[in-house]
Write a protein that holds these residues in place. Structure first.
Motif, PDB file in Angstrom:
ATOM      1  N   ASP A  75      87.332  47.132  24.040  1.00 46.27           N
ATOM      2  CA  ASP A  75      87.833  47.881  22.885  1.00 46.27           C
ATOM      3  C   ASP A  75      86.870  47.762  21.702  1.00 46.27           C
ATOM      4  O   ASP A  75      86.510  48.761  21.074  1.00 46.27           O
ATOM      5  CB  ASP A  75      89.237  47.363  22.519  1.00 46.27           C
ATOM      6  N   LEU A  76      86.434  46.548  21.415  1.00 44.05           N
ATOM      7  CA  LEU A  76      85.509  46.301  20.308  1.00 44.05           C
ATOM      8  C   LEU A  76      84.212  47.077  20.504  1.00 44.05           C
ATOM      9  O   LEU A  76      83.728  47.750  19.583  1.00 44.05           O
ATOM     10  CB  LEU A  76      85.222  44.795  20.214  1.00 44.05           C
ATOM     11  N   GLY A 123      80.751  52.434  19.601  1.00 46.67           N
ATOM     12  CA  GLY A 123      79.933  53.489  20.187  1.00 46.67           C
ATOM     13  C   GLY A 123      79.254  53.192  21.509  1.00 46.67           C
ATOM     14  O   GLY A 123      78.418  53.969  21.958  1.00 46.67           O
ATOM     15  N   PHE A 124      79.592  52.078  22.129  1.00 43.88           N
ATOM     16  CA  PHE A 124      78.964  51.727  23.400  1.00 43.88           C
ATOM     17  C   PHE A 124      79.795  52.224  24.587  1.00 43.88           C
ATOM     18  O   PHE A 124      81.015  52.265  24.514  1.00 43.88           O
ATOM     19  CB  PHE A 124      78.794  50.207  23.530  1.00 43.88           C
ATOM     20  N   ALA A 125      79.112  52.565  25.677  1.00 41.15           N
ATOM     21  CA  ALA A 125      79.785  52.855  26.950  1.00 41.15           C
ATOM     22  C   ALA A 125      79.956  51.508  27.642  1.00 41.15           C
ATOM     23  O   ALA A 125      78.993  50.753  27.786  1.00 41.15           O
ATOM     24  CB  ALA A 125      78.928  53.787  27.796  1.00 41.15           C
ATOM     25  N   VAL A 126      81.186  51.188  28.044  1.00 45.25           N
ATOM     26  CA  VAL A 126      81.479  49.861  28.575  1.00 45.25           C
ATOM     27  C   VAL A 126      82.019  49.934  29.995  1.00 45.25           C
ATOM     28  O   VAL A 126      82.879  50.759  30.300  1.00 45.25           O
ATOM     29  CB  VAL A 126      82.523  49.136  27.679  1.00 45.25           C
ATOM     30  N   LYS A 127      81.491  49.054  30.836  1.00 44.38           N
ATOM     31  CA  LYS A 127      82.059  48.839  32.164  1.00 44.38           C
ATOM     32  C   LYS A 127      82.409  47.362  32.234  1.00 44.38           C
ATOM     33  O   LYS A 127      81.775  46.535  31.584  1.00 44.38           O
ATOM     34  CB  LYS A 127      81.060  49.190  33.261  1.00 44.38           C
ATOM     35  N   THR A 128      83.432  47.046  33.010  1.00 48.01           N
ATOM     36  CA  THR A 128      83.829  45.653  33.149  1.00 48.01           C
ATOM     37  C   THR A 128      83.725  45.254  34.616  1.00 48.01           C
ATOM     38  O   THR A 128      83.738  46.105  35.505  1.00 48.01           O
ATOM     39  CB  THR A 128      85.271  45.423  32.657  1.00 48.01           C
ATOM     40  N   ALA A 129      83.626  43.939  34.830  1.00 49.91           N
ATOM     41  CA  ALA A 129      83.517  43.448  36.202  1.00 49.91           C
ATOM     42  C   ALA A 129      83.942  42.003  36.278  1.00 49.91           C
ATOM     43  O   ALA A 129      83.763  41.241  35.339  1.00 49.91           O
ATOM     44  CB  ALA A 129      82.082  43.582  36.701  1.00 49.91           C
ATOM     45  N   GLU A 130      84.518  41.671  37.411  1.00 54.40           N
ATOM     46  CA  GLU A 130      84.707  40.270  37.746  1.00 54.40           C
ATOM     47  C   GLU A 130      83.603  39.854  38.714  1.00 54.40           C
ATOM     48  O   GLU A 130      83.324  38.678  38.873  1.00 54.40           O
ATOM     49  CB  GLU A 130      86.094  40.053  38.334  1.00 54.40           C
ATOM     50  N   GLU A 147      79.373  39.117  14.259  1.00 58.28           N
ATOM     51  CA  GLU A 147      78.326  38.296  14.882  1.00 58.28           C
ATOM     52  C   GLU A 147      77.849  38.933  16.187  1.00 58.28           C
ATOM     53  O   GLU A 147      76.651  39.008  16.456  1.00 58.28           O
ATOM     54  CB  GLU A 147      78.852  36.878  15.140  1.00 58.28           C
ATOM     55  N   LEU A 148      78.797  39.417  17.004  1.00 51.42           N
ATOM     56  CA  LEU A 148      78.435  40.049  18.270  1.00 51.42           C
ATOM     57  C   LEU A 148      77.602  41.308  18.020  1.00 51.42           C
ATOM     58  O   LEU A 148      76.560  41.514  18.657  1.00 51.42           O
ATOM     59  CB  LEU A 148      79.675  40.390  19.094  1.00 51.42           C
ATOM     60  N   MET A 149      78.018  42.147  17.096  1.00 47.90           N
ATOM     61  CA  MET A 149      77.259  43.374  16.798  1.00 47.90           C
ATOM     62  C   MET A 149      75.861  43.045  16.291  1.00 47.90           C
ATOM     63  O   MET A 149      74.891  43.719  16.640  1.00 47.90           O
ATOM     64  CB  MET A 149      78.010  44.240  15.772  1.00 47.90           C
ATOM     65  N   SER A 150      75.746  41.999  15.510  1.00 45.37           N
ATOM     66  CA  SER A 150      74.443  41.571  15.002  1.00 45.37           C
ATOM     67  C   SER A 150      73.529  41.124  16.140  1.00 45.37           C
ATOM     68  O   SER A 150      72.351  41.461  16.181  1.00 45.37           O
ATOM     69  CB  SER A 150      74.644  40.434  13.997  1.00 45.37           C
ATOM     70  N   LYS A 151      74.090  40.376  17.082  1.00 42.59           N
ATOM     71  CA  LYS A 151      73.305  39.903  18.229  1.00 42.59           C
ATOM     72  C   LYS A 151      72.870  41.064  19.108  1.00 42.59           C
ATOM     73  O   LYS A 151      71.752  41.077  19.613  1.00 42.59           O
ATOM     74  CB  LYS A 151      74.089  38.861  19.029  1.00 42.59           C
ATOM     75  N   ILE A 152      73.737  42.045  19.290  1.00 41.69           N
ATOM     76  CA  ILE A 152      73.394  43.225  20.091  1.00 41.69           C
ATOM     77  C   ILE A 152      72.288  44.019  19.386  1.00 41.69           C
ATOM     78  O   ILE A 152      71.299  44.420  20.004  1.00 41.69           O
ATOM     79  CB  ILE A 152      74.628  44.103  20.369  1.00 41.69           C
ATOM     80  N   SER A 153      72.416  44.206  18.086  1.00 43.08           N
ATOM     81  CA  SER A 153      71.399  44.943  17.312  1.00 43.08           C
ATOM     82  C   SER A 153      70.041  44.262  17.388  1.00 43.08           C
ATOM     83  O   SER A 153      69.003  44.925  17.446  1.00 43.08           O
ATOM     84  CB  SER A 153      71.820  45.058  15.852  1.00 43.08           C
ATOM     85  N   ALA A 154      70.038  42.939  17.381  1.00 51.75           N
ATOM     86  CA  ALA A 154      68.779  42.184  17.428  1.00 51.75           C
ATOM     87  C   ALA A 154      68.045  42.393  18.744  1.00 51.75           C
ATOM     88  O   ALA A 154      66.814  42.232  18.797  1.00 51.75           O
ATOM     89  CB  ALA A 154      69.062  40.698  17.212  1.00 51.75           C
ATOM     90  N   LEU A 155      68.754  42.765  19.804  1.00 48.70           N
ATOM     91  CA  LEU A 155      68.121  42.981  21.101  1.00 48.70           C
ATOM     92  C   LEU A 155      67.544  44.380  21.254  1.00 48.70           C
ATOM     93  O   LEU A 155      66.698  44.616  22.108  1.00 48.70           O
ATOM     94  CB  LEU A 155      69.138  42.747  22.233  1.00 48.70           C
ATOM     95  N   ALA A 156      68.027  45.306  20.456  1.00 47.31           N
ATOM     96  CA  ALA A 156      67.618  46.720  20.613  1.00 47.31           C
ATOM     97  C   ALA A 156      66.207  46.951  20.124  1.00 47.31           C
ATOM     98  O   ALA A 156      65.696  46.268  19.305  1.00 47.31           O
ATOM     99  CB  ALA A 156      68.592  47.630  19.874  1.00 47.31           C
TER     100      ALA A 156
END
Length: 118
Positions: free
Chosen positions: A21-22, A27-34, A109-118
């Protein structure tokens, strides 16, 4: 490389829903997995958010396997876990993770970490 597709790997349905959800709201396309490996074979994401404490293979083992596989090694992994000790963070980074975030996840914090990788 811009990050658009994110794979969330967690054995908790609550965490999968929360993170999906977050990320979708941002704006991200999300897939989930176990099962991360099976999902990777289907469709390669731009980023993997990986839990550590899971039955069977844990997130450290999966991160190591993905990081050492030439087919998937370029996909960055952020470990997203309740393990909050510095030794856990260091070990996770040694397995091939690009970053580490402790649950409960702080959205900014999560969005910041994701942005730092782009």
């Amino acid at each position: 490389m811009p990050i658009r597709k994110i794979l969330v790997v967690d054995d908790s349905k609550t965490e999968l829903l929360f993170l999906s959800d977050l990320l979708q709201k941002n704006g991200f396309a999300v897939k989930t997995a176990e099962n991360a490996m099976r999902r990777l074979e289907e469709d390669q994401p731009d980023l993997i958010l990986m839990d550590v404490v899971m039955p069977g293979q844990n997130g450290f083992q999966l991160t190591r396997a993905i990081a050492r596989d030439p087919q998937y090694a370029a996909i960055p992994i952020i470990l997203c876990t309740s393990k909050n000790q510095e030794t856990d963070r260091v070990w996770g980074m040694r397995q091939g993770a690009r970053d580490y975030i402790v649950k409960p996840v702080n959205a900014a914090e999560l969005m910041s970490k994701i942005s730092a990788l782009a």
